[in-house]
Every structure is written in structure tokens, then in C-alpha cells.
Design a protein around this motif. Structure first.
Motif, PDB file in Angstrom:
ATOM      1  N   GLU A  89      37.313  50.592  31.093  1.00  0.00           N
ATOM      2  CA  GLU A  89      38.559  51.351  31.019  1.00  0.00           C
ATOM      3  C   GLU A  89      39.195  51.524  32.391  1.00  0.00           C
ATOM      4  OE1 GLU A  89      36.238  51.754  27.505  1.00  0.00           O
ATOM      5  OE2 GLU A  89      35.669  52.233  29.582  1.00  0.00           O
ATOM      6  N   LYS A  90      38.393  51.827  33.397  1.00  0.00           N
ATOM      7  CA  LYS A  90      38.911  51.999  34.757  1.00  0.00           C
ATOM      8  C   LYS A  90      39.448  50.692  35.315  1.00  0.00           C
ATOM      9  CE  LYS A  90      38.460  56.351  35.846  1.00  0.00           C
ATOM     10  NZ  LYS A  90      39.664  57.164  36.206  1.00  0.00           N
ATOM     11  N   VAL A  91      38.739  49.602  35.027  1.00  0.00           N
ATOM     12  CA  VAL A  91      39.183  48.295  35.498  1.00  0.00           C
ATOM     13  C   VAL A  91      40.532  47.936  34.874  1.00  0.00           C
ATOM     14  CG1 VAL A  91      38.685  45.815  35.467  1.00  0.00           C
ATOM     15  CG2 VAL A  91      36.863  47.444  35.984  1.00  0.00           C
ATOM     16  N   VAL A  92      40.653  48.159  33.579  1.00  0.00           N
ATOM     17  CA  VAL A  92      41.924  47.879  32.889  1.00  0.00           C
ATOM     18  C   VAL A  92      43.042  48.726  33.483  1.00  0.00           C
ATOM     19  CG1 VAL A  92      43.150  48.074  30.689  1.00  0.00           C
ATOM     20  CG2 VAL A  92      40.832  47.125  30.746  1.00  0.00           C
ATOM     21  N   GLU A  93      42.750  50.003  33.695  1.00  0.00           N
ATOM     22  CA  GLU A  93      43.756  50.921  34.222  1.00  0.00           C
ATOM     23  C   GLU A  93      44.206  50.532  35.631  1.00  0.00           C
ATOM     24  OE1 GLU A  93      43.892  55.568  35.756  1.00  0.00           O
ATOM     25  OE2 GLU A  93      42.411  54.991  34.247  1.00  0.00           O
ATOM     26  N   ARG A  94      43.233  50.161  36.472  1.00  0.00           N
ATOM     27  CA  ARG A  94      43.549  49.918  37.890  1.00  0.00           C
ATOM     28  C   ARG A  94      44.036  48.504  38.178  1.00  0.00           C
ATOM     29  NH1 ARG A  94      38.352  52.671  41.046  1.00  0.00           N
ATOM     30  NH2 ARG A  94      38.511  54.750  40.095  1.00  0.00           N
ATOM     31  N   SER A 109      42.672  30.006  33.563  1.00  0.00           N
ATOM     32  CA  SER A 109      42.517  31.452  33.408  1.00  0.00           C
ATOM     33  C   SER A 109      42.017  32.008  34.727  1.00  0.00           C
ATOM     34  CB  SER A 109      41.555  31.798  32.262  1.00  0.00           C
ATOM     35  OG  SER A 109      40.296  31.192  32.446  1.00  0.00           O
ATOM     36  N   ILE A 110      42.340  33.259  34.983  1.00  0.00           N
ATOM     37  CA  ILE A 110      41.876  33.923  36.208  1.00  0.00           C
ATOM     38  C   ILE A 110      41.127  35.182  35.812  1.00  0.00           C
ATOM     39  CG2 ILE A 110      43.653  32.975  37.724  1.00  0.00           C
ATOM     40  CD1 ILE A 110      45.201  35.582  37.455  1.00  0.00           C
ATOM     41  N   GLY A 111      40.030  35.444  36.525  1.00  0.00           N
ATOM     42  CA  GLY A 111      39.199  36.576  36.162  1.00  0.00           C
ATOM     43  C   GLY A 111      38.707  37.357  37.360  1.00  0.00           C
ATOM     44  N   LEU A 112      38.644  38.662  37.204  1.00  0.00           N
ATOM     45  CA  LEU A 112      38.167  39.578  38.244  1.00  0.00           C
ATOM     46  C   LEU A 112      36.799  40.103  37.832  1.00  0.00           C
ATOM     47  CD1 LEU A 112      40.178  42.475  39.876  1.00  0.00           C
ATOM     48  CD2 LEU A 112      37.986  42.956  38.767  1.00  0.00           C
ATOM     49  N   THR A 113      35.849  40.092  38.751  1.00  0.00           N
ATOM     50  CA  THR A 113      34.490  40.539  38.463  1.00  0.00           C
ATOM     51  C   THR A 113      34.157  41.796  39.263  1.00  0.00           C
ATOM     52  OG1 THR A 113      33.740  38.290  37.961  1.00  0.00           O
ATOM     53  CG2 THR A 113      32.038  39.890  38.535  1.00  0.00           C
ATOM     54  N   TRP A 114      33.473  42.741  38.608  1.00  0.00           N
ATOM     55  CA  TRP A 114      33.124  44.001  39.267  1.00  0.00           C
ATOM     56  C   TRP A 114      31.678  44.387  38.921  1.00  0.00           C
ATOM     57  CZ3 TRP A 114      35.547  43.664  34.599  1.00  0.00           C
ATOM     58  CH2 TRP A 114      35.057  44.445  33.559  1.00  0.00           C
ATOM     59  N   PHE A 115      31.130  45.343  39.672  1.00  0.00           N
ATOM     60  CA  PHE A 115      29.796  45.859  39.399  1.00  0.00           C
ATOM     61  C   PHE A 115      29.879  46.841  38.225  1.00  0.00           C
ATOM     62  CE2 PHE A 115      28.964  45.607  44.240  1.00  0.00           C
ATOM     63  CZ  PHE A 115      28.769  44.242  44.153  1.00  0.00           C
ATOM     64  N   SER A 116      29.036  46.661  37.230  1.00  0.00           N
ATOM     65  CA  SER A 116      29.042  47.560  36.082  1.00  0.00           C
ATOM     66  C   SER A 116      28.700  48.992  36.481  1.00  0.00           C
ATOM     67  CB  SER A 116      28.045  47.064  35.032  1.00  0.00           C
ATOM     68  OG  SER A 116      28.388  45.773  34.589  1.00  0.00           O
ATOM     69  N   SER A 117      27.900  49.145  37.518  1.00  0.00           N
ATOM     70  CA  SER A 117      27.504  50.485  37.958  1.00  0.00           C
ATOM     71  C   SER A 117      28.628  51.215  38.684  1.00  0.00           C
ATOM     72  CB  SER A 117      26.286  50.384  38.887  1.00  0.00           C
ATOM     73  OG  SER A 117      26.592  49.577  40.023  1.00  0.00           O
ATOM     74  N   LEU A 166      32.221  50.707  38.021  1.00  0.00           N
ATOM     75  CA  LEU A 166      33.426  50.948  37.236  1.00  0.00           C
ATOM     76  C   LEU A 166      33.178  50.699  35.754  1.00  0.00           C
ATOM     77  CD1 LEU A 166      36.034  49.059  39.450  1.00  0.00           C
ATOM     78  CD2 LEU A 166      35.919  51.538  39.172  1.00  0.00           C
ATOM     79  N   THR A 167      33.872  51.451  34.916  1.00  0.00           N
ATOM     80  CA  THR A 167      33.869  51.174  33.484  1.00  0.00           C
ATOM     81  C   THR A 167      34.973  50.161  33.179  1.00  0.00           C
ATOM     82  OG1 THR A 167      35.469  52.926  33.010  1.00  0.00           O
ATOM     83  CG2 THR A 167      33.123  53.531  32.980  1.00  0.00           C
TER      84      THR A 167
END
Length: 253
Positions: free
Chosen positions: A232-237, A219-227, A229-230
């Protein structure tokens, strides 16, 4: 025998310290003590030895330490890289260089997903210095959930039975059969997995499976700062790009 046992303990402590040092760009003596649970006098002796061997240097402030390039020589004889990692590495690295967020490639190891490749070195937006060899829960971490939700029913049942024997706090969800089945169903319906929000709330991870025909290979995963992006934004982008990379890896397996 006591002398041999003492030597083995010394090696175990040295490896434990190296692993702890590898988690942060700069480590403190207090931080290393908390991570390793080793006595501070033991840590100081080991750190002095590492300095003499060219593996560690003191930081800018008292009590700080950082790894040196010499530590890379410790893995120079290791050449076995799973085929999936060979294929995935350039693809996920290219995506990180485009979107900046770090991406990890995880593969199953008995009862957890283990990070076998990470683009953290190529990302300016990472909370960790390294995640290589980090073990991630199958029921609470996004990489683990992506694998568990999309693997064959027989494998899924077997894995859940194994995880139910775990005493790790992050595996507790496996004890609640209804809750874990709901999580699996939601993950399959969405087509991607999310990390349990109670685990490291400072960041989030979205993950998708990598298929080898009808089997999950990784599996591959992308990690972001909660502060920043939401979900929803991560899914969209980024979801489409992550799924595209997964598909391209699968095509080459």
C-alpha cells in the motif's frame, strides 16, 4: 571430436562461472559451487585462470572472490541496445537517484521477460549485485505479469500456451487456467502488477507496462524490501512516478 567436445565444455563452464560471479559483489567458493553445480576443483582452476587474466581478485577472507573492472572489456564490442532501453535508461536512472529503490526494464524473450537494463548500480537499496539478463516468469514475476496482462489477447493466449510447456517451478500458475485469468484481470483492473508473494518474500516488485501505441514494448518494475514498506505504501508513494516514467518512454517510442 572428444577433444572438441571437451573444449566446448570448458568454455561453457567458464561462462557459467562468470554469470555466477556477476550475481554478487563478493562470492564464496561454496556459494559458487551451489550456483553453478560445478566441482570445486574445476571452480578453483577457472578462478585461478580468471585471476591471471585480470578478471577476478581474491576477497578479504579465504575462499572469497570478486570481479574486477577487466570483465567490462568482454562486452565492449556489444553495441546493439533496443530503442526502448536507450529511451528508458536515463528516465529510470533519474527516478532511482530520487527515490533510491532499484528499477528494472524488462523485454519479452520467447517465454519470459528478460531484464535488459537495471538501475541497481545507482541504488543503495538493492539485494542483488546485478539483474541484467535475468529471466523472469510471465506468470509469477511482476515484470512478466505487467507484460502478459496488458498485451493483445492473441499474444496473451499464445504466450500462456508456451509457458504451460515450461517445467520451471515459477511457471506452475500457468497450468491453472482460472487462477492465471484471475491474476490477469486483477492486474489490468489495478493498472499495475505485483510479484507472487511466495517468490523471494524478502522483497517485492511493482511493475507497469510500457506501451508502443496499442502494443506492449516492455515493462518497468521497482523493487523494495518487504520489511521496509507495505504494498500500500509503495503504491501510494511510487506508482504515480513509475507510471509517469512509463508514459514518457511510450511518448518517445
Amino acid at each position: 571430436m572428444p577433444e572438441r567436445d571437451s573444449s566446448i565444455r570448458a568454455v561453457e563452464r567458464a561462462i557459467t562461472l562468470l554469470r555466477a560471479l556477476n550475481q554478487m559483489p563478493v562470492s564464496t567458493l561454496d556459494g559458487l559451487h551451489q550456483l553453478t553445480l560445478l566441482p570445486k576443483p574445476t571452480l578453483i582452476r577457472l578462478l585461478r585462470t580468471f585471476e591471471e587474466l585480470g578478471l577476478v581478485a581474491r576477497g578479504g577472507r579465504p575462499g572469497e572472490y570478486r570481479l574486477l573492472e577487466g570483465v567490462n572489456a568482454l562486452n565492449s564490442g556489444y553495441h546493439h541496445v533496443p530503442r526502448v532501453v536507450e529511451i528508458a535508461a536515463p528516465l529510470v536512472r533519474a527516478l532511482t537517484e530520487e527515490i533510491k529503490w532499484p528499477i528494472a526494464v524488462g523485454m519479452l524473450d520467447v517465454d519470459a521477460l528478460v531484464v535488459r537494463y537495471s538501475t541497481i548500480p545507482y541504488s543503495p537499496l538493492s539485494l542483488l549485485h546485478s539483474s541484467i539478463n535475468m529471466r523472469l516468469s510471465l506468470v509469477s514475476r511482476a515484470l512478466g505479469r505487467a507484460y502478459l496482462a496488458f498485451c493483445a489477447p492473441e499474444e496473451q493466449a499464445m504466450l500462456l500456451e508456451v509457458v504451460r510447456q515450461s517445467h520451471h517451478p515459477e511457471d506452475r500458475l500457468a497450468q491453472d487456467r482460472e487462477a492465471v485469468q484471475t491474476m490477469i484481470a486483477q492486474t489490468r483492473e489495478r493498472g499495475y502488477a505485483l510479484r507472487d508473494t511466495t517468490v523471494r518474500p524478502v522483497s517485492g516488485t511493482i511493475a507497469v507496462p510500457v506501451m508502443a501505441k496499442e502494443f506492449v514494448a516492455a515493462s518497468i518494475g521497482l523493487t523494495w524490501f518487504s520489511s521496509a514498506l507495505t504494498v500500500e505504501k509503495v503504491v501510494e508513494r511510487y506508482l504515480g512516478q513509475l507510471q509517469d516514467v512509463s508514459r514518457r518512454i511510450s511518448e518517445q517510442l
